[in-house]
Design a protein around this motif. Sequence first.
Motif, PDB file in Angstrom:
ATOM      1  N   GLU A 271       0.855  -1.186   0.000  1.00 24.35           N
ATOM      2  CA  GLU A 271       0.000   0.000   0.000  1.00 24.35           C
ATOM      3  C   GLU A 271       0.888   1.230   0.000  1.00 24.35           C
ATOM      4  O   GLU A 271       1.805   1.336   0.816  1.00 24.35           O
ATOM      5  CB  GLU A 271      -0.835   0.027   1.288  1.00 24.35           C
ATOM      6  N   GLN A 276       3.133   9.366  -0.164  1.00 26.92           N
ATOM      7  CA  GLN A 276       3.458   8.915  -1.517  1.00 26.92           C
ATOM      8  C   GLN A 276       2.298   9.222  -2.475  1.00 26.92           C
ATOM      9  O   GLN A 276       2.511   9.698  -3.588  1.00 26.92           O
ATOM     10  CB  GLN A 276       3.780   7.412  -1.526  1.00 26.92           C
ATOM     11  N   GLY A 302      15.088   6.060   2.616  1.00 27.06           N
ATOM     12  CA  GLY A 302      14.170   4.965   2.895  1.00 27.06           C
ATOM     13  C   GLY A 302      12.706   5.362   2.907  1.00 27.06           C
ATOM     14  O   GLY A 302      11.840   4.557   3.246  1.00 27.06           O
ATOM     15  N   LYS A 305      10.962   6.853  -2.289  1.00 32.65           N
ATOM     16  CA  LYS A 305      10.867   7.752  -3.428  1.00 32.65           C
ATOM     17  C   LYS A 305      10.823   6.980  -4.750  1.00 32.65           C
ATOM     18  O   LYS A 305      10.161   7.380  -5.689  1.00 32.65           O
ATOM     19  CB  LYS A 305      12.060   8.723  -3.445  1.00 32.65           C
ATOM     20  N   THR A 306      11.556   5.851  -4.765  1.00 31.75           N
ATOM     21  CA  THR A 306      11.721   5.142  -6.035  1.00 31.75           C
ATOM     22  C   THR A 306      10.383   4.745  -6.648  1.00 31.75           C
ATOM     23  O   THR A 306      10.153   4.914  -7.843  1.00 31.75           O
ATOM     24  CB  THR A 306      12.569   3.875  -5.830  1.00 31.75           C
ATOM     25  N   ARG A 454       8.132   0.632  10.124  1.00 34.53           N
ATOM     26  CA  ARG A 454       9.587   0.771  10.244  1.00 34.53           C
ATOM     27  C   ARG A 454       9.948   1.018  11.699  1.00 34.53           C
ATOM     28  O   ARG A 454       9.321   1.815  12.374  1.00 34.53           O
ATOM     29  CB  ARG A 454      10.087   1.950   9.404  1.00 34.53           C
ATOM     30  N   ASP A 556      19.823  -1.217  -0.984  1.00 32.69           N
ATOM     31  CA  ASP A 556      18.587  -1.541  -0.276  1.00 32.69           C
ATOM     32  C   ASP A 556      18.536  -3.028   0.055  1.00 32.69           C
ATOM     33  O   ASP A 556      18.113  -3.844  -0.747  1.00 32.69           O
ATOM     34  CB  ASP A 556      17.399  -1.134  -1.170  1.00 32.69           C
TER      35      ASP A 556
HETATM   36  P1  ADP Z   1      14.460   6.090  -0.900  1.00 28.82           P
HETATM   37  O1  ADP Z   1      13.429   7.130  -0.700  1.00 28.82           O
HETATM   38  O2  ADP Z   1      15.573   6.180   0.085  1.00 28.82           O
HETATM   39  O3  ADP Z   1      14.945   6.021  -2.316  1.00 28.82           O
HETATM   40  P2  ADP Z   1      13.363   3.537  -1.522  1.00 28.82           P
HETATM   41  O4  ADP Z   1      12.544   4.026  -2.626  1.00 28.82           O
HETATM   42  O5  ADP Z   1      14.612   2.825  -1.841  1.00 28.82           O
HETATM   43  O6  ADP Z   1      13.722   4.748  -0.559  1.00 28.82           O
HETATM   44  O7  ADP Z   1      12.434   2.687  -0.560  1.00 28.82           O
HETATM   45  C1  ADP Z   1      12.946   2.035   0.572  1.00 28.82           C
HETATM   46  C2  ADP Z   1      12.282   0.707   0.759  1.00 28.82           C
HETATM   47  O8  ADP Z   1      10.948   0.877   1.198  1.00 28.82           O
HETATM   48  C3  ADP Z   1      12.214  -0.138  -0.488  1.00 28.82           C
HETATM   49  O9  ADP Z   1      12.543  -1.455  -0.145  1.00 28.82           O
HETATM   50  C4  ADP Z   1      10.766  -0.011  -0.919  1.00 28.82           C
HETATM   51  O10 ADP Z   1      10.353  -1.171  -1.606  1.00 28.82           O
HETATM   52  C5  ADP Z   1      10.055   0.112   0.411  1.00 28.82           C
HETATM   53  N1  ADP Z   1       8.793   0.850   0.356  1.00 28.82           N
HETATM   54  C6  ADP Z   1       8.554   1.983  -0.319  1.00 28.82           C
HETATM   55  N2  ADP Z   1       7.281   2.415  -0.119  1.00 28.82           N
HETATM   56  C7  ADP Z   1       6.703   1.526   0.717  1.00 28.82           C
HETATM   57  C8  ADP Z   1       5.396   1.410   1.297  1.00 28.82           C
HETATM   58  N3  ADP Z   1       4.431   2.309   1.057  1.00 28.82           N
HETATM   59  N4  ADP Z   1       5.177   0.358   2.113  1.00 28.82           N
HETATM   60  C9  ADP Z   1       6.137  -0.536   2.363  1.00 28.82           C
HETATM   61  N5  ADP Z   1       7.375  -0.500   1.845  1.00 28.82           N
HETATM   62  C10 ADP Z   1       7.677   0.523   1.025  1.00 28.82           C
END
Ligand code: ADP
Length: 698
Positions: A271, A276, A302, A305-306, A454, A556
């Motif tokens: 979700e 986001q 974490g 953003k990706t 988290r 990651d």
């Molecule tokens: P950053 O913002 O540092 O680039 P990432 O995009 O790498 O962070 O995301 C960090 C981790 O959190 C990844 O493993 C991603 O799959 C996970 N993640 C991102 N959004 C969610 C969410 N809404 N719920 C659970 N896990 C998430």
Amino acid sequence: MQEPATQIPADAAPSDGGRPLTFAGLTSHRRAQLAQLGIHTTLDLLNWLPRRYEEFQNGLSIDQIKPGQRVSVAGMVIQTRLHRRRPMRFEVLLEDRTGRCVLTWFNRRDLAEKIKPETLLQAAGKAGLYKGRLQLVQPDIKVVDKLEMAPRSDAIEPVYPASADVSKRFIADLVARHLDECLADVVEWFSEAYLTERHLMPLRQAYRQLHKPSTTADITRAQRTIAYHEIILFQLALEIRRYHQKHSVTAERLRTDDRVDERIRALIPFELTAAQNRVIAELRTDLARQEPMNRLLQGDVGSGKTVVALYAMLMAVAAGKQAALLAPTEILAEQHFYSISNLLAKSRVQMELLTAGTSAAKRTDILTRLASGELHMIVGTHSLLGDPVEFRHLALLVVDEQHKFGVEQRAMLRHRQANVHTLVMTATPIPRTLAMTYFGDLDVSIIDGLPPGRCPIATRKITSRQLPEVYQYMEQQLRAGRQAYVVAPAIEEGVKELDNVNAVLTDMAAHLPADVRMQPLHSRLTAEERRQTMERFRAGEIDVLVSTTIIEVGVDVPNATLMLIRQAERFGLAQLHQLRGRIGRSNLKSLCILCSDDDSDEAQARLSAMVKNASGFRVAEEDLRLRGMGQMVGTRQSGMPEFLFPDFLMEIPFLQMTRRDAAAVILADPHLISPEHARLRHEVYRRYESTLLLADVA
Ligand code: ADP
Ligand code: MG
């Protein structure tokens, strides 16, 4: 009082022009020495601003002087004494009607010839106590005929930055003698009414105050004035770019309907958080417009953003266009490629990875498919922007870890991809003041908070004596199935006093059981070796990664829950926070251990800031507080232009004023063509034409 940067860059002068320094009596030898400092013209000399000011209290009688004051006194020499032992010391006992004080010089035998008992002297310097007696060390003196008590007054004296050849005093004299001539060359940029309204002064008056100050309050107002002129120039440059982007370039409109939205969301295995979703809504609004998106996405390490970027990229793909994701390092590009590939496993989206490590054959294949439009998405490093890379129809460019690229690089990017929507992301949170300048031409989205579940990362600080306990704890964690990172500041023996990856590996092998699987990771390994190591770490085939800061961004691996940073004082706060962001990526408890034997206040303050603050925004604010704006923005490397008075960049109302003013000017006269803006136009282009690529805009 503000202190300008010591070395004023030659291009930092808020004015140009002026005349060559052809003052009578200034030898060509001297002129050459001044040129070495970048002082060629009258205006250069004006911009060679005092580094600080010393306040003098004149006309005090000796009994009124307090230690610590800067004073000038007048009196008669009672006694002199030359101590010949090195360092040679010359002492004078000076007396006025109220008392006596000692004047002391080192290595000034010449004075012993000049100053005899009954000489009348004026002396100026800083008063101190030495063995219970009042004394002035190395004072400036003048022999006088008559003892006249100077009228009681306070004076402020500028202290100039100097070089080995050109002394402070020489510059002070030069400026004092020719101030009016220099000021005559200053051209005002704004009307007096405009400046008064903003509690500023005309440029000419500001320069006069800075070089020949009357009061401390005036110095501050003069500094604000110069700061205003230099900051508004930068804001104008950003506004011009922004205006151009909005009005003369068009990008592909990317619209999404509910069906597309559903299809994209179906690929995401969790979700999305409220934050986001909010940012996705902002992106959808931007992307549906014809004017190119130019948005900065800020979110702590974490924060997820990706996946938000991926949503936008898939919008491009759904519209039959292409999207590219640019990362600053190969490791990060590979990481993105890996995690996005996983998410896209069940879709028909065609994606490839292009880095310097890509084989020639593969590269040719990728380039062909990018040009034909067969490839929908590409992830890569800078090599993605190389000349031979042609897209069939690139609609969106995502740049990750934007802070690794400078302002100039960003301008370059936008220049190349002007008609493309751009999303830049950063995990180094930018204090608001910085965001308003450095990223002044971007719209900003923020993901606040982390995905649910988290566990906050605990951070501790230790000394190397406690390392054996850390290794014990590490062993427990590894036995429980977790993984760990150990970070060291150097790769191998070489730089003295730096812990290095190889030595740390040896040290750990001695403390941990033989079955613990450890691997080094650093830039001396080949791209292929690094890729394999990362893959094995991700797969759980390596327990501990001993690495340099190469893992700083993007890596990651949720199962890694322990990080040990050796010689943590060697890293900046932002960097420590980035490193720490490699753990705490799951609902498991994570611990970051900062090891340091540096007990200096500065090191301790920084490490404590890490222990106290888990949020990157707080760390960034702390960083700003500890280092000051000058330090944060003053490096060429950051791509930020250098300012004479960077501390004003920390004053939000001041910044807002410069931004509002710049926006108003550009709104009324986007190309600065009206005669009243001629001067501004000249200055903006002189200073920023090449760095911010304004040439294509005009
Ligand atoms: P950053 O913002 O540092 O680039 P990432 O995009 O790498 O962070 O995301 C960090 C981790 O959190 C990844 O493993 C991603 O799959 C996970 N993640 C991102 N959004 C969610 C969410 N809404 N719920 C659970 N896990 C998430
Ligand atoms: Mg990231």
